[in-house]
Design a protein around this motif. Structure first.
Motif, PDB file in Angstrom:
ATOM      1  N   LYS A  13      12.332 -30.074  36.556  1.00 17.15           N
ATOM      2  CA  LYS A  13      12.615 -31.442  36.647  1.00 17.15           C
ATOM      3  C   LYS A  13      11.584 -31.835  37.866  1.00 17.15           C
ATOM      4  N   ILE A  14      11.133 -32.928  37.702  1.00 19.13           N
ATOM      5  CA  ILE A  14      10.050 -33.599  38.636  1.00 19.13           C
ATOM      6  C   ILE A  14      10.889 -35.008  38.954  1.00 19.13           C
ATOM      7  N   ASN A  15      11.169 -35.128  40.310  1.00 14.42           N
ATOM      8  CA  ASN A  15      11.622 -36.716  40.704  1.00 14.42           C
ATOM      9  C   ASN A  15      10.267 -37.379  41.174  1.00 14.42           C
ATOM     10  N   ILE A  16      10.295 -38.713  41.104  1.00 15.60           N
ATOM     11  CA  ILE A  16       9.035 -39.325  41.598  1.00 15.60           C
ATOM     12  C   ILE A  16       9.654 -40.481  41.714  1.00 15.60           C
ATOM     13  N   ARG A  17       8.736 -41.478  42.735  1.00 14.42           N
ATOM     14  CA  ARG A  17       9.162 -42.833  43.304  1.00 14.42           C
ATOM     15  C   ARG A  17       8.093 -43.550  42.609  1.00 14.42           C
ATOM     16  N   ILE A  18       8.009 -44.517  42.040  1.00 15.47           N
ATOM     17  CA  ILE A  18       6.991 -45.241  41.451  1.00 15.47           C
ATOM     18  C   ILE A  18       7.269 -46.837  41.492  1.00 15.47           C
ATOM     19  N   ASP A  19       6.313 -47.651  41.907  1.00 15.17           N
ATOM     20  CA  ASP A  19       6.387 -48.988  42.007  1.00 15.17           C
ATOM     21  C   ASP A  19       6.756 -49.569  40.550  1.00 15.17           C
ATOM     22  N   PRO A  20       7.184 -50.758  40.470  1.00 11.03           N
ATOM     23  CA  PRO A  20       7.618 -51.539  39.153  1.00 11.03           C
ATOM     24  C   PRO A  20       6.279 -51.788  38.203  1.00 11.03           C
ATOM     25  N   SER A  21       5.179 -52.071  38.782  1.00 20.56           N
ATOM     26  CA  SER A  21       4.107 -52.295  38.037  1.00 20.56           C
ATOM     27  C   SER A  21       3.435 -51.046  37.343  1.00 20.56           C
ATOM     28  N   SER A  22       3.650 -50.117  38.149  1.00 19.57           N
ATOM     29  CA  SER A  22       2.972 -48.794  37.455  1.00 19.57           C
ATOM     30  C   SER A  22       3.938 -48.379  36.624  1.00 19.57           C
ATOM     31  N   ARG A  23       5.258 -48.385  36.759  1.00 19.74           N
ATOM     32  CA  ARG A  23       6.078 -47.972  35.638  1.00 19.74           C
ATOM     33  C   ARG A  23       6.016 -48.709  34.367  1.00 19.74           C
ATOM     34  N   ASP A  24       6.045 -49.979  34.778  1.00 21.17           N
ATOM     35  CA  ASP A  24       5.575 -51.037  33.404  1.00 21.17           C
ATOM     36  C   ASP A  24       4.587 -50.542  32.595  1.00 21.17           C
ATOM     37  N   LEU A  25       3.456 -50.262  33.323  1.00 23.67           N
ATOM     38  CA  LEU A  25       1.949 -50.039  32.570  1.00 23.67           C
ATOM     39  C   LEU A  25       2.236 -48.564  31.920  1.00 23.67           C
ATOM     40  N   ILE A  26       3.071 -47.712  32.543  1.00 24.33           N
ATOM     41  CA  ILE A  26       3.253 -46.413  31.867  1.00 24.33           C
ATOM     42  C   ILE A  26       4.090 -46.562  30.604  1.00 24.33           C
ATOM     43  N   ASP A  27       5.091 -47.464  30.530  1.00 25.69           N
ATOM     44  CA  ASP A  27       5.946 -47.754  29.664  1.00 25.69           C
ATOM     45  C   ASP A  27       5.109 -48.391  28.446  1.00 25.69           C
ATOM     46  N   ARG A  28       4.450 -49.235  28.754  1.00 24.75           N
ATOM     47  CA  ARG A  28       3.479 -49.912  27.927  1.00 24.75           C
ATOM     48  C   ARG A  28       2.886 -48.841  27.021  1.00 24.75           C
ATOM     49  N   ALA A  29       2.003 -48.026  27.885  1.00 24.55           N
ATOM     50  CA  ALA A  29       1.071 -46.859  27.431  1.00 24.55           C
ATOM     51  C   ALA A  29       1.974 -46.019  26.398  1.00 24.55           C
TER      52      ALA A  29
END
Length: 94
Positions: A13-29
């Motif tokens: 398991k890897i836990n990371i903190r991420i800003d919402p815009s980066s998370r949204d970008l990753i989700d779109r991709a």
């Protein structure tokens, strides 16, 4: 096994903190790739890790091999008509 990703059960398991815009970008991709966020991030991270490791590959040569290698690098490139034509061809988006 692709890019060091195996089909064995994932128990780490890897836990990371991420800003919402980066998370949204990753989700779109991930959606475009037809993958879950986790699968997309694992594949992308593994690919980058593999590239970084391969870029750091060290090889050693004996002095005569090193001299020959440098001699070959210092020679002018040979004429390559197909490459010249390709480089002079206008790109479709230009």
């Amino acid at each position: 096994m692709l890019l060091g990703i195996s089909s064995e059960k994932r128990i780490g398991k890897i836990n990371i903190r991420i800003d919402p815009s980066s998370r949204d970008l990753i989700d779109r991709a991930a959606i475009l790739a037809g993958k879950t966020r986790s699968a997309f991030m694992i594949e992308a991270s593994a690919k980058l890790a593999e590239e970084m490791i391969l870029d750091q590959k060290v090889f050693t040569l004996r002095q005569e091999q090193w001299d020959k290698f440098n001699e070959m690098l210092n020679q002018p490139p040979s004429v390559n008509k197909k490459l010249k034509k390709l480089l002079m061809t206008k790109s479709p988006w230009e």
